[in-house]
Motif scaffolding. Structure first.
Motif, PDB file in Angstrom:
ATOM      1  N   VAL A 119       0.731  -1.454   0.555  1.00  0.00           N
ATOM      2  CA  VAL A 119      -0.206  -0.284   0.183  1.00  0.00           C
ATOM      3  C   VAL A 119       0.850   1.259   0.103  1.00  0.00           C
ATOM      4  O   VAL A 119       2.319   1.210   0.657  1.00  0.00           O
ATOM      5  N   GLY A 120       0.416   2.341  -0.620  1.00  0.00           N
ATOM      6  CA  GLY A 120       1.110   3.300  -1.062  1.00  0.00           C
ATOM      7  C   GLY A 120       0.520   4.861   0.065  1.00  0.00           C
ATOM      8  O   GLY A 120      -0.942   4.592  -0.232  1.00  0.00           O
ATOM      9  N   HIS A 121       1.348   5.425   0.549  1.00  0.00           N
ATOM     10  CA  HIS A 121       0.173   6.869   0.768  1.00  0.00           C
ATOM     11  C   HIS A 121      -0.484   7.674  -0.658  1.00  0.00           C
ATOM     12  O   HIS A 121       0.547   8.483  -1.606  1.00  0.00           O
ATOM     13  N   LYS A 122      -1.648   8.030  -0.509  1.00  0.00           N
ATOM     14  CA  LYS A 122      -2.493   8.247  -1.376  1.00  0.00           C
ATOM     15  C   LYS A 122      -1.479  10.233  -1.691  1.00  0.00           C
ATOM     16  O   LYS A 122      -0.924  10.961  -1.301  1.00  0.00           O
ATOM     17  N   PRO A 123      -1.743  10.309  -3.421  1.00  0.00           N
ATOM     18  CA  PRO A 123      -1.068  11.086  -4.103  1.00  0.00           C
ATOM     19  C   PRO A 123      -1.657  12.706  -3.604  1.00  0.00           C
ATOM     20  O   PRO A 123      -3.392  12.254  -3.346  1.00  0.00           O
ATOM     21  N   ALA A 124      -0.953  13.691  -2.707  1.00  0.00           N
ATOM     22  CA  ALA A 124      -2.133  14.395  -1.753  1.00  0.00           C
ATOM     23  C   ALA A 124      -2.772  15.709  -3.160  1.00  0.00           C
ATOM     24  O   ALA A 124      -4.077  16.033  -2.248  1.00  0.00           O
ATOM     25  N   THR A 125      -1.955  15.224  -3.825  1.00  0.00           N
ATOM     26  CA  THR A 125      -2.955  16.557  -5.444  1.00  0.00           C
ATOM     27  C   THR A 125      -3.752  15.545  -6.188  1.00  0.00           C
ATOM     28  O   THR A 125      -4.832  16.155  -7.230  1.00  0.00           O
ATOM     29  N   LEU A 126      -3.418  14.404  -6.270  1.00  0.00           N
ATOM     30  CA  LEU A 126      -4.873  13.583  -6.640  1.00  0.00           C
ATOM     31  C   LEU A 126      -5.854  13.039  -6.055  1.00  0.00           C
ATOM     32  O   LEU A 126      -6.409  13.454  -4.582  1.00  0.00           O
ATOM     33  N   THR A 127      -7.094  13.255  -6.602  1.00  0.00           N
ATOM     34  CA  THR A 127      -8.501  13.423  -5.877  1.00  0.00           C
ATOM     35  C   THR A 127      -8.773  11.858  -5.666  1.00  0.00           C
ATOM     36  O   THR A 127      -7.412  11.054  -6.370  1.00  0.00           O
ATOM     37  N   TRP A 128      -9.933  11.360  -4.705  1.00  0.00           N
ATOM     38  CA  TRP A 128      -9.865   9.710  -4.514  1.00  0.00           C
ATOM     39  C   TRP A 128      -9.954   9.655  -6.175  1.00  0.00           C
ATOM     40  O   TRP A 128      -9.178   7.769  -5.902  1.00  0.00           O
TER      41      TRP A 128
END
Length: 341
Positions: A119-128
């Motif tokens: 699992v990776g940390h979601k890119p902050a600039t992307l929507t779900w």
């Protein structure tokens, strides 16, 4: 186990009780099941969005007849709400994205248990939705380039990306242009597919619907060094003609009767890429997938990579997931199709 207070005892899932054509309303249905138990390395994710891949379509069509539905889905983005005793790298409330594990229940559910090491940390600039579109195709493209082809930032030569407007092709083009010195030639047959591949950074696009060999060699007269193949059946002889001596091919589609003999005289290497190998076999380097997703997240956030989401369907229902499967099954989609909660 550490968890968010107030978690329900049951959750809604979307799955299949048996393999059926996507046109059948029973091909995907809603059901209620208990929340999954966590394995030691697991996290529990409240799912916000899922994407649909060709692998999802294949799994739905082949779902075994059973009293408990096969929960479909691989790609997901969501929020961590519980941690197994050996889960690492995350805290409650973290936003994450991942591609899941083919050997476990899928992500088309309110809550999903997944090994924290993939699992990776979601890119902050992307929507779900944008984040959910990325993991499976990104991992596949990354492993093809760096695990199989063993490319480095200094590699030169030509990479041919068959079906460059597809999900994996869309990520492969971008990663190759940002992280290597390769010339990237994509294949496409429609104007919108060609425009998409060029917008992602492809140096050239050739038509794969006509004389495939002639079209590639017209663009790259000396032949190509690397070939990414999502459609291998019927193409091996073509690859033998367009690949240089000692070139390499990475395929993501398996066929029991695939004949690789035409590749022998040019000593062309054939690699298989299956992004679930690390999770299914819990290989010693399983955390490689978390590391690469975190690396790619920084590339999305810095603007080096562009999200490949093209179709977002709002509403996490069986009907909407059938619509998404129909789009992917048509094999005419560009980029990725996502369903959001």
């Amino acid at each position: 186990m550490t968890h968010t207070p107030g978690l329900p005892a049951v959750m809604t899932v979307i799955g299949s009780y048996r393999g059926l054509p996507v046109s059948d309303p029973q091909s995907m249905v809603s059901a209620e099941l208990p929340l999954p138990d966590l394995r030691p390395h697991d996290i529990l994710v409240r799912v916000a969005a899922v994407s649909v891949n060709p692998a999802d379509v294949s799994r739905r069509a082949a779902a075994p007849e059973a009293d408990v539905p096969t929960i479909l889905g691989y790609d997901a983005a969501g929020t961590v709400v519980a941690l197994g005793p050996d889960a690492s790298g995350f805290t409650l409330g973290d936003e994450v994205y991942y591609a899941g594990d083919v050997s476990r229940p899928g992500s088309n559910a309110e809550y999903h248990a997944v090994d924290s090491r993939i699992v990776g940390h979601k890119p902050a600039t992307l929507t779900w939705a944008q984040a959910a579109a990325a993991p499976l195709t990104t991992i596949t493209a990354w492993e093809a380039m760096f695990d199989k082809f063993k490319l480095t930032p200094s590699n030169q030569g030509t990479l041919l990306v068959v079906a460059g407007a597809g999900g994996v092709g869309s990520m492969l083009i971008q990663l190759a242009k940002k992280l290597t010195k390769l010339t990237v030639v994509a294949t496409a047959s429609r104007a919108e597919s060609r425009d998409w591949a060029l917008a992602l950074g492809a140096d050239a696009v050739v038509d794969h619907s006509g004389d495939f060999v002639a079209n590639v060699l017209a663009q790259v007269p000396g032949g190509v060094d690397y070939i990414f193949s999502p459609y291998s059946k019927g193409n091996v002889e073509n690859y033998a003609k367009i690949g240089k001596a000692f070139s390499e091919i990475c395929a993501i589609d398996g066929h029991p009767d695939l004949d690789l003999q035409p590749l022998m005289h040019r000593s062309i290497s054939w690699h298989w890429e299956w992004m679930f190998t690390r999770s299914v076999y819990e290989t010693a380097d399983i955390a490689t997938q978390r590391n690469l997703l975190d690396r790619v997240a920084t590339m999305f956030d810095s603007g080096e990579l562009r999200a490949t989401l093209t179709t977002e369907i709002s509403g996490f229902t069986a009907d909407n997931l059938r619509k998404a499967h129909e789009l992917v099954e048509s094999q005419r989609t560009i980029g990725k199709v996502v369903v959001t909660r």
